[in-house]
Design a protein around this motif. Sequence first.
Motif, PDB file in Angstrom:
ATOM      1  N   GLU A  91       4.035   0.405  -1.927  1.00 12.16           N
ATOM      2  CA  GLU A  91       3.096   0.255  -3.040  1.00 12.16           C
ATOM      3  C   GLU A  91       3.760  -0.363  -4.274  1.00 12.16           C
ATOM      4  O   GLU A  91       3.146  -1.154  -4.974  1.00 12.16           O
ATOM      5  N   THR A 129       0.818  -1.205   0.000  1.00 12.14           N
ATOM      6  CA  THR A 129       0.000   0.000   0.000  1.00 12.14           C
ATOM      7  C   THR A 129       0.856   1.260   0.000  1.00 12.14           C
ATOM      8  O   THR A 129       2.014   1.234   0.417  1.00 12.14           O
ATOM      9  N   SER A 130       0.255   2.351  -0.435  1.00 17.29           N
ATOM     10  CA  SER A 130       0.964   3.633  -0.402  1.00 17.29           C
ATOM     11  C   SER A 130       1.117   4.116   1.041  1.00 17.29           C
ATOM     12  O   SER A 130       2.087   4.805   1.358  1.00 17.29           O
TER      13      SER A 130
END
Length: 158
Positions: free
Chosen positions: A30, A24-25
Amino acid sequence: MFLSTVEKQLDAKRRLLIPQDFRTSENGAEHAIFVFPSIEADCLEAGGDPLFATYVEMIRSLPFGSEQRSALEWQVLGEQTRLTFDGGGRVTLPESLIQDAGLGETVVIVGLGDRFQIWNREAWVARRAERRQMARSGVAELGALRLAAQLKVEGGGS
């Protein structure tokens, strides 16, 4: 955050599927992860940009030329590999990292908040039992300290 524990298969090409929740960012992973042999155990440590920044800050806080700084630079910066995800969310682990952690066909990925670890399944089973016992002891000790402090307050501070 990196949360949970999952078993995964390391394929013949040394590819490992990293859980989607780990890519995930928010956790800085990410597009890629940083991986290096763990300092605390016989496994691999991994994470995103925030983990890398934490280690860099820790290293910079130590005096230049100190033994501790040199050891951390060597371990975290020198041993680190940045791995990008393929279209399926897999990374290819270098053979040197696989050997360092003693990884076999089945690995365990353990989320630890700001980082995660990649374990040989058998080593993880042993470490899990050890950590569970340590956590139980720690919780019991903390409970006893809280009770003692509460009794001291209720007893008028004596």
